[in-house]
Design an enzyme around this catalytic site. Structure first.
Site, PDB file in Angstrom:
ATOM      1  N   HIS A   1      45.412  26.090  25.224  1.00 19.90           N
ATOM      2  CA  HIS A   1      44.121  26.417  25.543  1.00 19.90           C
ATOM      3  C   HIS A   1      43.546  26.090  26.841  1.00 19.90           C
ATOM      4  O   HIS A   1      42.640  26.438  27.309  1.00 19.90           O
ATOM      5  CB  HIS A   1      43.074  26.072  24.322  1.00 19.90           C
TER       6      HIS A   1
ATOM      7  N   THR B   1      60.306  32.339  17.979  1.00 21.41           N
ATOM      8  CA  THR B   1      60.875  31.675  16.687  1.00 21.41           C
ATOM      9  C   THR B   1      60.930  32.679  15.543  1.00 21.41           C
ATOM     10  O   THR B   1      59.686  33.154  15.415  1.00 21.41           O
ATOM     11  CB  THR B   1      60.299  30.357  16.423  1.00 21.41           C
TER      12      THR B   1
END
Length: 416
Positions: free
Chosen positions: A387, A334
């Site tokens: 994560h 992006t």
């Protein structure tokens, strides 16, 4: 009579919203003509006629929600529209004169068929259908339409207000005026289906993933000089401009090859390692953010990537993206820099576990050695990652690899 039904849209899409009727009752329709435009969670879809004829009836209003397989319109033989309408009116007139016993008993039971006519409320087909199902008298409904036409939304609002008044005690008058302060005017705008989906997915991404963002910065000097030297010849040879996105796409692919967990996703208790590189490109449109996908980007050269990005951007602008253009994707890029963003933390495009955010190129003083500084065109880059499967070491290493490849653009020919 030919029924127009909502077709299968996609595996995960079961309903849509009527965005616009492209034909009106009485219009002649040829085979293949688009009848209606539906807005789905991802793209707008046009439904075409399978046979030629006259559009007899539309069963839903613009803004109504329709489900896959539901009949939304009917087409008759060419020229039969006016004849059928005349026949129906004659039957209705005859029926009103004779007043058959079965209609009287139906009215007595509270079920009614509201039609347009003298002394009867004017209502949309979906409103009449909904009123019959709920046993609601349309004469009790207040229409918001300036022409007095009752819509399904008016009935739902009427029923909601009635239920609230029956279940809740009267509140103090001072509390009733909270939304009616002329000194504080407001405008209520209903969220589009796509905006609702975007909002839902963004919240789900933050709630379902252990999302973390790490940052780095890139000296854009070499890539800007290379682009300046090559852009004219590149345009002449390929018919497309040489932008920064092809460089970053190649750099991301090179980094994904070294850190493959960022090109994966989680499915239950398994990690799905993707052996392909379908790179999503976030594109802002008037209707919200969409992420079309450049397929097999690792197999494309710089010109191929630039052409595909340009093609997808034009389709997004013209609202011509298909569900196939948006489905899948293994990693997303992006570029908030085109709007002037200097720093941001992009949100994951789930179920992907990584997204790279590019930002504005800005001249900043950079230390060359212990004594000298130079103004260099610098860009901050951000990597948001899940994560749960990507550790900080891998995330930082990924960004460092992207930085190295962009600052040494010739290496992209070998590693990208």
């Amino acid at each position: 009579m030919i029924e127009i039904k909502v077709p299968e849209l996609a595996e995960s899409v079961t309903e849509g919203t009527v965005a616009q009727w492209l034909k009106q009752p009485g219009d002649q329709v040829n085979k293949g003509d688009d009848i209606v435009e539906l807005e789905t969670d991802k793209v707008n879809v046009e439904i075409a006629a399978d046979e030629a004829g006259t559009l007899q009836e539309t069963l839903f209003e613009e803004g109504d929600t329709v489900k896959v397989g539901e009949v939304i319109a009917k087409i008759g033989d060419s020229g039969s529209g006016n004849n059928q309408a005349t026949t129906e009116k004659a039957e209705e007139k005859s029926s009103s004169k004779e007043e058959p016993q079965e209609k009287k008993s139906e009215e007595a039971s509270g079920s009614e068929e509201q039609t347009e006519g003298p002394g009867r409320p004017i209502a949309s087909p979906s409103a009449r259908k909904y009123a019959r199902e709920k046993g609601i008298d349309l004469s009790e409904i207040s229409a918001r339409d300036p022409l007095g036409r009752i819509r399904k939304e008016d009935i739902i609002e009427h029923e909601s207000n009635r239920q609230k008044s029956e279940s809740k005690p009267a509140e103090p008058k001072q509390q009733e005026k909270k939304q009616d302060d002329p000194a504080k005017p407001v405008e209520r705008v209903k969220m589009s289906r796509r905006r609702q989906t975007i909002a839902k997915r963004l919240v789900e991404a933050q709630q379902s993933a252990a999302m973390l963002t790490t940052f780095n910065e890139i000296d854009m000097t070499n890539i800007m000089e290379l682009r300046k030297r090559r852009k004219d010849k590149f345009l002449d040879d390929n018919g497309v401009k040489l932008g920064f996105m092809s460089f970053f796409t190649k750099a991301v692919i090179g980094a994904l090859k070294k850190y493959p967990l960022l090109n994966a996703e989680i499915q239950d208790d398994e990690i799905l390692m993707k052996q392909f590189y379908d790179i999503g490109m976030a594109v802002s449109t008037d209707d919200g953010l969409v992420v079309p996908v450049v397929r097999d980007a690792d197999r494309l050269d710089f010109a191929g990537i630039e052409k595909e990005i340009g093609n997808l951007a034009n389709k997004a602008k013209d609202k011509k993206l298909t569900l196939g253009d948006l489905q899948g994707g293994s990693f997303t890029i992006t570029n908030g820099g085109i709007f002037g963003s200097l720093w941001s933390t992009p949100i994951l495009n789930t179920p992907q576990v990584g997204i790279l955010g590019m930002h504005k190129i800005q001249m900043r003083p950079v230390a060359i050695d212990n004594e000298n500084f130079e103004n260099r065109p610098m860009m901050y880059i951000a990597l948001s990652y899940d994560h749960r499967i990507v550790d900080g070491k891998e995330a930082v290493g990924f960004l460092v690899k992207v930085k190295e490849l962009i600052e040494d653009p010739e290496s992209l020919l070998l590693e990208g």
